[in-house]
Design an enzyme around this catalytic site. Structure first.
Site, short mmCIF file in Angstrom:
data_model
loop_
_atom_site.label_atom_id
_atom_site.label_comp_id
_atom_site.label_asym_id
_atom_site.label_seq_id
_atom_site.Cartn_x
_atom_site.Cartn_y
_atom_site.Cartn_z
N ASP A 15 37.73 45.51 47.36
CA ASP A 15 36.89 44.32 47.24
C ASP A 15 37.34 43.54 46.01
O ASP A 15 38.11 44.06 45.18
CB ASP A 15 35.42 44.73 47.10
CG ASP A 15 34.48 43.55 46.98
OD1 ASP A 15 34.58 42.62 47.80
OD2 ASP A 15 33.63 43.52 46.06
N SER A 16 36.84 42.33 45.87
CA SER A 16 37.15 41.54 44.68
C SER A 16 36.49 42.11 43.43
O SER A 16 36.88 41.77 42.32
CB SER A 16 36.69 40.10 44.89
OG SER A 16 35.31 40.05 45.16
N TYR A 47 36.67 35.96 44.44
CA TYR A 47 37.62 35.52 45.45
C TYR A 47 37.12 34.26 46.17
O TYR A 47 37.91 33.53 46.76
CB TYR A 47 37.84 36.62 46.49
CG TYR A 47 38.83 37.71 46.11
CD1 TYR A 47 39.30 37.83 44.80
CD2 TYR A 47 39.28 38.60 47.06
CE1 TYR A 47 40.19 38.83 44.47
CE2 TYR A 47 40.18 39.61 46.74
CZ TYR A 47 40.63 39.73 45.45
OH TYR A 47 41.53 40.72 45.13
N GLY A 48 35.81 34.05 46.17
CA GLY A 48 35.22 32.98 46.97
C GLY A 48 35.75 31.59 46.67
O GLY A 48 35.74 30.71 47.52
N CYS A 78 35.32 42.99 51.71
CA CYS A 78 35.12 41.68 51.09
C CYS A 78 35.19 40.66 52.21
O CYS A 78 36.19 40.60 52.93
CB CYS A 78 36.22 41.43 50.05
SG CYS A 78 36.25 39.76 49.36
N ASN A 79 34.13 39.89 52.37
CA ASN A 79 34.10 38.91 53.45
C ASN A 79 35.15 37.83 53.27
O ASN A 79 35.80 37.41 54.22
CB ASN A 79 32.71 38.28 53.54
CG ASN A 79 31.69 39.20 54.17
OD1 ASN A 79 31.46 39.17 55.37
ND2 ASN A 79 31.08 40.05 53.36
N THR A 80 35.35 37.38 52.02
CA THR A 80 36.33 36.33 51.76
C THR A 80 37.74 36.81 52.07
O THR A 80 38.52 36.12 52.74
CB THR A 80 36.24 35.85 50.30
OG1 THR A 80 34.90 35.44 50.01
CG2 THR A 80 37.18 34.69 50.04
N GLU A 157 25.14 40.95 39.95
CA GLU A 157 25.96 41.60 38.91
C GLU A 157 25.26 41.61 37.54
O GLU A 157 25.55 42.48 36.72
CB GLU A 157 27.32 40.93 38.83
CG GLU A 157 28.13 41.12 40.11
CD GLU A 157 29.61 40.84 39.94
OE1 GLU A 157 30.01 40.37 38.87
OE2 GLU A 157 30.37 41.10 40.90
N CYS A 191 28.30 38.55 52.60
CA CYS A 191 28.96 38.89 51.34
C CYS A 191 28.50 40.29 50.98
O CYS A 191 27.31 40.61 51.13
CB CYS A 191 28.58 37.90 50.24
SG CYS A 191 29.14 38.39 48.59
N THR A 192 29.41 41.12 50.51
CA THR A 192 29.06 42.53 50.28
C THR A 192 28.08 42.73 49.13
O THR A 192 27.50 43.80 49.00
CB THR A 192 30.32 43.38 50.07
OG1 THR A 192 31.15 42.75 49.08
CG2 THR A 192 31.09 43.53 51.36
N HIS A 193 27.89 41.72 48.28
CA HIS A 193 26.85 41.82 47.25
C HIS A 193 25.44 41.68 47.85
O HIS A 193 24.48 42.22 47.31
CB HIS A 193 27.01 40.71 46.21
CG HIS A 193 28.09 40.95 45.21
ND1 HIS A 193 29.43 40.81 45.52
CD2 HIS A 193 28.03 41.29 43.90
CE1 HIS A 193 30.15 41.06 44.43
NE2 HIS A 193 29.34 41.34 43.43
#
Length: 275
Positions: A15-16, A47-48, A78-80, A157, A191-193
């Protein structure tokens, strides 16, 4: 590798940054016998807002690093990066590679009753229209409403998700008011967050909207692929989880220990530009 070595080989997850830990967490839950090597590109996040060319380059470097760990499959958590790089790297590497978008889109189509689906994600994911494209390949009559929610990542975060802070509730209202007032009956956490905001989002959207978590869906797809290829690890021996980052190892460790179901003791920092 022979078949027994292949079965014991780890799953690569990248992931980013820290968001992909929600995917790693689902793999730990759904495939408890599997070993995992996780890489978070904390030096180059987010990354977005990056170009497609940059994200493809980053993804190639990370995959080359994961291959040095003899991974048997890779999940782009990571979706992006899934939207921008998955198709390219699937063609370039022999290792099975899956992303989070197709599993999430498929689950949303299965859940929706009125074919009106919402997608929330980073600017890069929403701009790519990847979810819309995949959803309409499965269900051509689907209507997709996308919304970029760039402040959700720093909220997660910086720890604002705990105790439903007023800041979190206000930002959710700003981003999702239009979605709540629309007719969508299913919404993808693109988004994974965002699974770490799931409870607050469910509270805001109400019971009529089904929330899809692509992290869970990707773990289930991975399980199916490993079973079909006879690569699943069926052992009760102690699991081995390794974590690597490109920067800020201590901050990553603190976040990992707030998300994962076990105590993370070591985070290895590497120079990903060498790969």
């Amino acid at each position: 590798m022979n078949i027994e070595e292949l079965k014991r080989a780890p799953i690569g997850v990248f992931d980013s940054g820290v968001g992909g830990l929600t995917v790693a967490r689902e793999i730990m839950r759904q495939l408890p016998d599997e070993n995992i090597v996780y890489f978070g590109d904390t030096a180059r996040l987010p990354y977005g807002s990056k170009s497609k060319e940059s994200i493809i380059r980053f993804s190639r470097q990370i995959i080359r690093f994961l291959q040095t760990k003899n991974v048997k499959a890779i999940v782009i958590a990571c979706n992006t990066a899934t939207a921008m790089a998955l198709e390219t790297v699937q063609q370039e590497f022999d290792t099975p590679i899956i992303g989070v978008i197709v599993p999430g889109a498929r689950a949303a189509v299965q859940e929706t009753k009125n074919k009106k689906i919402g997608v929330i994600g980073t600017e890069g994911t929403i701009r790519s229209n990847m979810y819309t494209r995949v959803i309409r390949e499965i269900e051509p009559e689907a209507e997709v409403l996308g919304k970029a929610c760039p402040l959700f990542v720093p909220l997660v975060e910086e720890g604002f998700v705990k105790n439903y802070s007023a800041v979190t509730e206000e930002v959710i209202d700003i981003y999702l008011r239009e979605m709540r007032e629309s007719e969508v009956d299913t919404m993808i956490l693109g988004c994974t967050h965002y699974p770490l905001l799931r409870s607050a989002i469910i509270k805001y959207m109400g019971d009529r909207v089904h929330i899809v978590n692509p992290a869970y869906e990707a773990a289930m797809d991975l399980k199916k692929i490993l079973n079909e290829r006879n690569m699943n690890h069926e052992s009760g021996e102690y699991n081995k989880y390794e974590f690597y980052v490109s920067d800020a190892a201590e901050k990553f460790k603190q976040f990992a220990n707030s998300v994962l179901p076990y105590d993370v003791k070591y985070i290895h920092q590497i120079n990903i530009e060498e790969y």
